[in-house]
Write a protein that holds these residues in place. Structure first.
Motif: not given
Length: 380
Positions: A153-161, A282-286
């Motif tokens: 597993k890996l995360a890409v194109s995400d602010h947590r990646a 989750s939902e995040y503000a800008q």
């Protein structure tokens, strides 16, 4: 020994009304009529019921996920009864954002526990981060030497990646690819896709700059926004696999995304659907501030199947493969999983005509009968 009589069988293809004999963990025989059985054989009346393969959920945070709003937001572990009520007979567990307070070792233990409780459980090594957390110290060793590990597993194109470079992405995929070849496993890189504008571009670049087969990359959550979904359709057109997530975006339900793909003339054989169960949404503000958080449920997969059949008017034999046979094919689990076939594992669901789950059988054992749970998890 169990005999299911006179059920309308979907293999997922419609097979008609048949008898199905289960011996041990396997489907022994499928015939128009099976007679001359010993008196101790358990008989299940399938009249006016539908028999299907058990669902395969390839994206579940079985040890819990989240924690993105501090420690009190860590989501709970999956219970066996949730799998039963959701019609899931095979699950693939994975980590998400939290690869620090959650471990791959704990993930393995939970997968082993579910297997001991009677269902089928596999896992992915790694998490969002890089270098990937592993059990043996290396991605490829985990895949080769640990039976339950199918990929990473890996995360890409995400602010947590972890924002891996193109070269690092290629190296991860190459390791997984070779490990899969050596062990007879899919050797896949499951990519958590976030909302970042770059979308699947890192994957397209990695494909153009390497000889890694496209089937190694498995982007999921691709229905989270319109731009990403458009890229996913392009990825599908090139022969890739894409995974649609239930309840991730009310405007892009998996069934509706499939309908759009069909309207475009795209092959849908490489589309799968998963729940992201027990992961936090989750939902995040800008500015990155957390606005809202919750927990996804594994019954979302069964609910999506029902939605596709009852609301979208999709024939059951057309809707089932996205969470049964096509998932099994994508994970190198055919013909043991994902089909109703002689010699396959006896992972079966009996449904009422209105799609209500009536009976659940995993590896030849009955866990739910006539809508009543008769088996639970160890501490339930």
């Amino acid at each position: 020994m169990i005999l299911i009589r006179n059920a309308e069988i979907y293999t997922p293809e419609y097979m008609g009304k048949k008898d199905v004999l289960i011996c041990g963990e396997k489907i022994e025989c499928i015939k128009d009529s099976i007679e001359d059985l010993p008196g101790w054989c358990e008989i299940i009346d399938g009249e006016n019921k539908i028999l299907t393969p058990g669902l395969i959920d390839q994206h579940v945070h079985i040890t819990g996920g989240g924690g993105e709003g501090s420690f009190h937001t860590r989501t709970p572990e999956l219970n066996l009864s949730e799998m039963i009520k959701g019609g899931i007979t095979t699950v693939i567990g994975l980590l998400g954002t939290d690869g620090l307070t959650r471990s791959v070792e704990n993930l393995y233990a939970k997968a082993a526990a579910l297997t001991e409780e009677g269902v089928s459980a596999y896992m992915l090594t790694g998490a969002y981060g890089y270098p990937s957390p592993t059990i043996t110290g290396e991605i490829d060793k985990d895949i080769v030497f640990i039976k339950e590990v199918l990929g990473v597993k890996l995360a890409v194109s995400d602010h947590r990646a972890p924002n891996v470079t193109e070269d690092e992405l290629i190296q991860i995929a190459s390791k997984a690819r070779v490990a899969g070849m050596l062990s007879g496993k899919p050797g896949i890189v499951v990519l958590h896709m976030g909302d970042a504008e770059c979308g699947l571009k890192p994957v397209f670049r990695a494909l153009s700059d390497s000889s890694v087969p496209i089937r190694i990359f498995r982007p999921t959550h691709v229905n989270r926004n319109e731009n990403l979904l458009e890229e996913a359709y392009r990825f599908l057109e090139k022969g890739g696999y894409i995974d649609l997530t239930c309840a991730i975006n009310e405007h892009f339900a998996p069934g509706e995304c499939i309908v759009k793909a069909v309207e475009r003339g795209l092959s849908t054989e490489h589309i799968t659907i998963s729940s992201d169960g027990h992961g936090s949404w989750s939902e995040y503000a800008q500015d990155g501030t957390l606005l809202k958080i919750g927990v996804s449920k594994v019954d979302a997969l069964y609910n999506e199947l029902t939605f596709m059949v009852k609301e979208l008017g999709m024939p059951l034999e057309k809707a089932l493969p996205y969470m049964t046979s096509q998932v099994a094919e994508a994970l190198n689990l055919l013909p043991e999983k994902g089909v109703v076939k002689e010699g396959s594992d006896a992972d079966l669901l009996l449904l009422e005509k209105d799609m209500t789950l009536s009976t659940y059988i995993a590896k030849g054992k009955i866990f739910m009968k006539e809508k009543k749970l008769i088996r639970n998890g160890t501490y339930e």
